[in-house]
Design a protein around this motif. Structure first.
Motif, short mmCIF file in Angstrom:
data_model
loop_
_atom_site.label_atom_id
_atom_site.label_comp_id
_atom_site.label_asym_id
_atom_site.label_seq_id
_atom_site.Cartn_x
_atom_site.Cartn_y
_atom_site.Cartn_z
N ILE A 213 21.24 60.84 32.81
CA ILE A 213 22.28 59.87 32.46
C ILE A 213 23.64 60.38 32.92
N ALA A 214 23.88 61.68 32.72
CA ALA A 214 25.16 62.26 33.16
C ALA A 214 25.33 62.07 34.67
N ALA A 215 24.24 62.26 35.43
CA ALA A 215 24.32 62.16 36.88
C ALA A 215 24.53 60.73 37.35
N ASN A 216 24.19 59.75 36.52
CA ASN A 216 24.31 58.34 36.91
C ASN A 216 25.50 57.62 36.29
N ALA A 217 26.34 58.35 35.59
CA ALA A 217 27.46 57.70 34.89
C ALA A 217 28.39 57.00 35.88
N GLU A 218 28.69 57.65 36.99
CA GLU A 218 29.61 57.07 37.96
C GLU A 218 29.01 55.81 38.58
N ALA A 219 27.75 55.91 39.02
CA ALA A 219 27.07 54.76 39.62
C ALA A 219 26.94 53.61 38.62
N GLY A 220 26.80 53.94 37.35
CA GLY A 220 26.62 52.91 36.34
C GLY A 220 27.93 52.42 35.75
N SER A 221 29.04 52.98 36.22
CA SER A 221 30.37 52.59 35.72
C SER A 221 30.47 52.72 34.20
N PHE A 222 29.90 53.81 33.67
CA PHE A 222 30.09 54.07 32.24
C PHE A 222 30.52 55.52 32.05
N ASP A 223 31.01 55.84 30.88
CA ASP A 223 31.29 57.22 30.53
C ASP A 223 30.15 57.73 29.67
N TYR A 224 29.70 58.94 29.94
CA TYR A 224 28.61 59.50 29.15
C TYR A 224 29.20 60.56 28.22
N VAL A 225 29.07 60.35 26.90
CA VAL A 225 29.66 61.29 25.95
C VAL A 225 28.67 62.37 25.52
N GLY A 226 27.42 62.29 25.99
CA GLY A 226 26.43 63.31 25.64
C GLY A 226 25.63 62.91 24.41
N PHE A 227 25.06 63.93 23.76
CA PHE A 227 24.24 63.65 22.56
C PHE A 227 25.11 63.16 21.41
N VAL A 228 24.61 62.20 20.68
CA VAL A 228 25.27 61.75 19.45
C VAL A 228 24.24 61.80 18.32
N GLU A 229 24.72 61.69 17.07
CA GLU A 229 23.82 61.77 15.91
C GLU A 229 23.75 60.43 15.19
#
Lengths: 374, 374
Positions: A213-229
């Motif tokens: 997901i981190a690697a595709n954030a730019e292509a997907g036009s989203f920001d990836y904040v990482g793991f959440v709880e």
């Protein structure tokens, strides 16, 4: 196989496909909700599926509605107890089947049903087929949150009990599209649900999905904040929570159950003594304001994502207000061309994944220029 | 290896082992909470672990407390950021290590710590060792519910992210023991968390656990209600919810997050206008009654189950009221001889599983005759 991009309705009025049956409250509630929505949108047309003899008088009761509704006679009804596989084999005459097929035949853009979730999912998968690049479709819901938009997106909440790293990546892409179109967020923040925010925690497929997901954030036009709880689902760390359908379903129902318990206790607290009843009277507008913020009827509807066509699953127990909200959601998604946008986005992710998950800056820039990213 | 049944304290006053460090609010809060509990239980003694120079003046401030407390000097402190494996290798001088070891050495019956959960779990597992027949220990919590006892038990909420069918069976046995001793339920009703209540649903290990738990209900002196859903966690279909630590942790945090969001919105609603502020004033006692029912401080503490000794994990952010509640829980469990009862019960389940999961009516009857089932 039909390309997703061909799946556009011909020009003309926007058409929604509505299952009149399968609600716990009966078809009168569906028609009442439909009418409430229709009064505000006289240009929209509806295909209403169910037994015509039963539906005609219900529709005729609502002024103005008959002109917007075409009834598609279907005698069979899918019950909440029916096994999905049974419906798939024997359900050709049901209102649910007819509702989904109207989207398959491109007579309508989005389908809405209150019926049996499992049957609706299986019917939708088989009749609409999965988008190229999608292995597991997902159900997305809107969840009251501390974010300015008031809601977060969570998916999958129960389409499938399993999800591998690639499925979770697709959920991230689809969830981002949904947040852009359903919540008007230009660049949604995606979080991956886990038992801790440290990178070393969690199951193997989550660590793999984390990288993907981190690697595709730019292509997907989203920001990836990482793991959440779990606490971030109603929180403000991200706008979209990605998880497998087992975990998502349990989180959804736990949240609903907790909210419902607090609601009951609040009522109890306010009927305890004459003084507390007086206080309740004074507090009525405050409590209504609270109610409005967490009222599931206001944002009623799980959306099936990853198919050639969009299906909105309304709650089986929804009242007319809830049905109207589900139809409104279907309308919003139909109007924004969500289905086609999502298909294009997932196709680009699939292509991107094929070239070893490298971002495609051209695609991302292009999307931004249009200002209408999916 | 020490038998669990030997793990009794010598006759004399009941002794609890308390970690003074690791709380977000500092040791003064721990000592204040301890003192609040101690005032009501002058016969209990405490081993208090941490830097003596810092703790002595804190203890001396509370009248009567010094006579009940023996300070065990420990200079090291486990922080929330410390990796469990690091603490395991280098933490011999820490208050947490000393707290757990007092139970290991049978100087105290139950340990209480507010510190880093992962480190406390790993330390407890290594220093206390697992009970015979237990492969994965579990963390159990009490959850506000619609049941008459006001709370349900849920486990595992995060000791391990995995659980196979046999682990889930052991969780059912341990959860039943905890409900008997912590909630005074003679014959707790156990539910297995799943995405639906139909028998054909869910993951393979859940179907296997379903059979296994049903077959051991008689031997375990509990009723098995079958699969339950997220909405049943705060509900009244069962008293104990069994699940793996990944799902349980996310459900716990989702529930806490939802309750906290509603709490915030409730405050907002009651400060919206002068009228709503007046209403809030009148509603104060009603709102306090509600607060008391869902206040996590009232039932503060996850309990580590499946070890040779009981460890209560208090919330890191707990205030003095919360700390007192955690100590109270430790006291209740110590007084009922919970640790020994649980060990005997799990041993019987293990034996029962060895003989192909056949119930042993003699054992069950015997337990009932005593009227003191674990």
């Amino acid at each position: 196989m039909t390309s997703a991009m061909d799946n556009r309705q011909a020009h003309g009025p926007l058409v929604l496909s509505i299952d009149a049956m399968g609600s716990d409250r009966g078809p009168a509630t569906i028609v009442a909700g439909l009418s409430a929505f229709a009064r505000k949108h006289r240009d929209v047309r509806f295909l209403l599926h169910g037994p015509e003899a039963e539906l005609r008088p219900l529709v005729d009761k609502h002024k103005g509605l008959p002109a917007q509704v075409e009834i598609r006679d279907a005698s069979g009804v899918v019950s909440m107890e029916d096994k999905p596989s049974h419906v798939m084999r024997n359900g050709q005459d049901t209102s649910m089947w007819s509702t989904v097929d109207a989207v398959r035949n491109r007579e309508a853009t989005v389908a809405v049903s209150c019926g049996n979730t499992g049957a609706l999912m299986l019917l939708s998968m088989v009749r609409l087929r999965k988008l190229p690049g999608v292995n597991r479709p997902a159900i997305a819901v809107l969840w009251p949150s501390r974010n300015p938009q008031g809601y977060n997106v969570m998916l999958d909440v129960g389409a499938d009990i399993r999800a591998d790293a690639d499925d979770l990546l697709k959920y991230a892409m689809m969830g981002a599209s949904y947040a852009r179109n359903g919540l008007n967020l230009e660049r949604p923040r995606i979080g991956l649900l886990n038992v801790g925010t440290e990178e070393h925690k969690g199951r193997a497929e989550l660590k793999a999905a984390h990288e993907l997901i981190a690697a595709n954030a730019e292509a997907g036009s989203f920001d990836y904040v990482g793991f959440v709880e779990g606490g971030d689902i109603p929180g403000k760390r991200c706008d979209v929570i990605v998880t497998d359908g087992f975990t998502g379903n349990i989180a959804l129902k736990t949240g609903e159950g907790t909210a419902s318990l607090i609601n009951s206790l609040l009522r109890e607290a306010f009927t305890y003594s004459p003084l507390s009843r007086l206080a309740a009277l004074l507090a009525l507008s405050s409590l209504k304001r609270l109610q409005a913020r967490v009222d599931p009827r206001r944002k009623n509807g799980g959306v099936f994502l990853g198919l050639n066509g969009t299906v909105v699953k309304s709650h089986g127990a929804a009242d007319a207000t809830g049905v109207a909200a589900a139809v409104e959601l279907a309308y919003d998604l139909a109007q924004s061309g969500f289905g086609d946008r999502l298909a294009a986005r997932v196709a680009s992710a699939a292509a991107s994944a094929d070239t070893e998950a490298t971002a495609d800056p051209a695609e991302a820039t292009d999307t931004k220029k249009n200002g209408t990213g999916i």
